[in-house]
Design an enzyme around this catalytic site. Structure first.
Site, PDB file in Angstrom:
ATOM      1  N   GLU A 152       0.827  -1.223   0.000  1.00  0.00           N
ATOM      2  CA  GLU A 152       0.000   0.000   0.000  1.00  0.00           C
ATOM      3  C   GLU A 152       0.857   1.267   0.000  1.00  0.00           C
ATOM      4  O   GLU A 152       0.514   2.262  -0.644  1.00  0.00           O
ATOM      5  CB  GLU A 152      -0.912  -0.021   1.235  1.00  0.00           C
ATOM      6  CG  GLU A 152      -1.871   1.141   1.339  1.00  0.00           C
ATOM      7  CD  GLU A 152      -2.847   1.214   0.179  1.00  0.00           C
ATOM      8  OE1 GLU A 152      -3.651   0.282   0.017  1.00  0.00           O
ATOM      9  OE2 GLU A 152      -2.797   2.210  -0.578  1.00  0.00           O
ATOM     10  N   ASP A 184       9.787   8.199 -10.730  1.00  0.00           N
ATOM     11  CA  ASP A 184       9.049   7.784  -9.534  1.00  0.00           C
ATOM     12  C   ASP A 184       7.539   7.763  -9.821  1.00  0.00           C
ATOM     13  O   ASP A 184       6.839   6.815  -9.457  1.00  0.00           O
ATOM     14  CB  ASP A 184       9.382   8.741  -8.380  1.00  0.00           C
ATOM     15  CG  ASP A 184       8.674   8.368  -7.098  1.00  0.00           C
ATOM     16  OD1 ASP A 184       9.047   7.336  -6.504  1.00  0.00           O
ATOM     17  OD2 ASP A 184       7.735   9.076  -6.697  1.00  0.00           O
ATOM     18  N   LYS A 230       4.781   4.447  -9.937  1.00  0.00           N
ATOM     19  CA  LYS A 230       3.498   4.448  -9.214  1.00  0.00           C
ATOM     20  C   LYS A 230       2.332   4.314 -10.195  1.00  0.00           C
ATOM     21  O   LYS A 230       1.338   3.643  -9.909  1.00  0.00           O
ATOM     22  CB  LYS A 230       3.390   5.727  -8.381  1.00  0.00           C
ATOM     23  CG  LYS A 230       4.400   5.752  -7.231  1.00  0.00           C
ATOM     24  CD  LYS A 230       4.550   7.143  -6.628  1.00  0.00           C
ATOM     25  CE  LYS A 230       5.474   7.158  -5.430  1.00  0.00           C
ATOM     26  NZ  LYS A 230       5.852   8.521  -5.020  1.00  0.00           N
ATOM     27  N   GLY A 287       7.243  11.181   3.094  1.00  0.00           N
ATOM     28  CA  GLY A 287       7.613  11.494   4.476  1.00  0.00           C
ATOM     29  C   GLY A 287       7.548  10.234   5.329  1.00  0.00           C
ATOM     30  O   GLY A 287       6.873   9.262   4.995  1.00  0.00           O
TER      31      GLY A 287
HETATM   32  N1  HSE Z   1      10.245  10.759  -3.496  1.00  0.00           N
HETATM   33  C1  HSE Z   1       8.894  10.334  -3.314  1.00  0.00           C
HETATM   34  C2  HSE Z   1       7.990  11.542  -3.379  1.00  0.00           C
HETATM   35  C3  HSE Z   1       8.759   9.650  -1.978  1.00  0.00           C
HETATM   36  O1  HSE Z   1       8.501  12.672  -3.326  1.00  0.00           O
HETATM   37  O2  HSE Z   1       6.782  11.379  -3.521  1.00  0.00           O
HETATM   38  C4  HSE Z   1       7.442   8.948  -1.806  1.00  0.00           C
HETATM   39  O3  HSE Z   1       7.257   7.935  -2.735  1.00  0.00           O
END
Ligand code: HSE
Length: 405
Positions: A123, A195, A199, A297
């Site tokens: 999750e 990133d 996701k 965080g």
């Molecule tokens: N580097 C990612 C962000 C951390 O800033 O969302 C959380 O996945």
């Protein structure tokens, strides 16, 4: 239940803290506490509450039959893939915040979990503390998912918010995000969109049932966003947001893209600022649902890991039927064949633009030079639009950004 944490950085240490500070409510739910027996990390943490649990040897965790549950918060795929696979094969439940690992090897690891009748839950890998994977999989299970899109990276949203609201230079905003523990070890994964791409792949895989690889998703980050485009967005009722976007097409394929978007102020996504994430899901029965919260965080992300750990402990003897099918290389449509509206800023003759494109929606900005021509197009295939823009005489394109419709 005895557990282990692998990786004692921002997320792993947050997991330790939540298990300690909220031990009472966790024990009340499970009728026993979740007790950390090992913390795997190559670093030392003198004075830390879990200092006496530290090990540098993965085999300690793998070979200890008392440990039934492991939280993997190492990041990256090496050695996280090998460790996770071996733990699952050994019959241990694994929870993870590692989006790179899930986006790259989710199908293989879910299969390993299935074979061993254990859970592999992640999750925290999308949306940080925002519950999104479990709602998509369980609460919205009676829907065909038409669209799922949103702000999935706290660092870039933080930077864009600072640029938009405070005219803060890009580098200063990035340094602040790093200081606050939001950014990846290598922040180029945030800035260039990798990133968000990971996701987006996880969201698409859950929503549409086949493993989507990062290489299948066209990805663009925020490096090319100019302060001039921010000014046009502000003056004309838009925000600029980096979005991960997936949509089921009539052909049965999906459109998946990571890109900056002009977002109309009326869209809920436009209200999501700073490190917060926001995700819109459109189901054929439920219509539109919006998820919002802290996307990065220590404690928010660890909160999602601990939720998964409690879920594993509650279903210790029974695997949840959670996951998706194998890859299909033709499942993601080439984005340039999909329809989208665009914001275009260029220099040249407005009449030549009108002649070539018809009545596009021109945008204005006080004090703009006379030869600056800025407009929003109708929905078009990108390849077709590019050809028409290139054919306009004496028109130099300075910026082109998708518009969320
Ligand atoms: N580097 C990612 C962000 C951390 O800033 O969302 C959380 O996945």
């Amino acid at each position: 239940m005895k557990a282990a944490i692998m990786g004692y950085g921002v997320v792993g240490s947050g997991v330790g803290k939540i298990l300690r500070e909220n031990a009472d409510i966790i024990a009340a739910k499970l009728e026993e506490p979740i007790e950390i027996k090992y913390v795997l990390d190559l670093r030392d943490f003198p004075g830390d509450a879990l200092e006496d649990k530290l090990t540098k040897n993965f085999e300690d965790i793998l070979n200890d039959d008392e440990v039934k549950l492991v939280c993997e918060a190492m990041g990256g795929t090496k050695p996280a893939y090998d460790f996770t696979k071996r733990l699952l094969e050994a019959g241990k439940h694994v929870v993870s915040s590692n989006k790179e690992l899930v986006a790259t090897y989710g199908f293989e690891l879910l299969n390993a979990a299935k074979k061993a009748n254990v859970n592999y839950l992640f999750e925290a890998s999308v949306g940080g503390g925002v519950p999104i994977l479990r709602p998509l999989w369980q609460c919205l299970a009676g829907n065909h998912i038409k669209k799922v899109y949103g702000i999935l990276n706290g660092t870039t949203n933080f930077i864009l918010t600072k640029m938009y609201n405070e005219d803060m230079p890009f580098e200063q905003a990035l340094a602040l995000a790093q200081e606050l523990g939001y950014a990846e070890k290598d922040p180029s994964a945030d800035i260039a969109g990798a990133d968000v791409c990971r996701k987006t792949c996880i969201l698409a895989s859950i929503s549409y049932g086949k493993h989507i690889d990062p290489a299948q998703v066209q990805t663009q980050g925020i490096e090319d966003i100019q302060i001039r485009d921010v000014a046009y967005a502000k003056a004309n009722g838009y925000e600029i947001k980096l979005l991960g976007y997936c949509e089921k097409l009539e052909s049965g394929k999906i459109d998946a893209i990571v890109s900056p978007f002009f977002v109309p102020k009326e869209n809920q996504i436009a209200t999501v600022s700073d490190v917060f994430n926001g995700i819109v899901v459109v189901g054929d029965m439920v219509d539109e649902v919006f998820f919002y919260g802290r996307g990065a965080g220590s404690l928010p992300t660890a909160s999602a890991c601990v939720g998964d750990m409690i879920d594993c402990a509650m279903h210790a003897d029974k695997r949840k039927n959670f996951g998706w099918g194998a890859r299909d290389k033709d499942f993601v449509e080439n984005h340039s064949a999909c329809q989208s509206r665009y914001y275009v800023r260029g220099t040249g003759d407005i009449n030549a633009v009108k002649k070539a494109l018809g009545e596009v929606a021109f945008l204005s900005l006080q004090g703009a030079p006379l030869d600056e021509v800025v407009f929003l197009t109708e929905a078009a295939q990108e390849s077709e639009l590019d050809a028409r823009l290139a054919a306009i005489e004496n028109f130099q394109i300075e910026a082109k950004i998708r518009v969320l419709t």
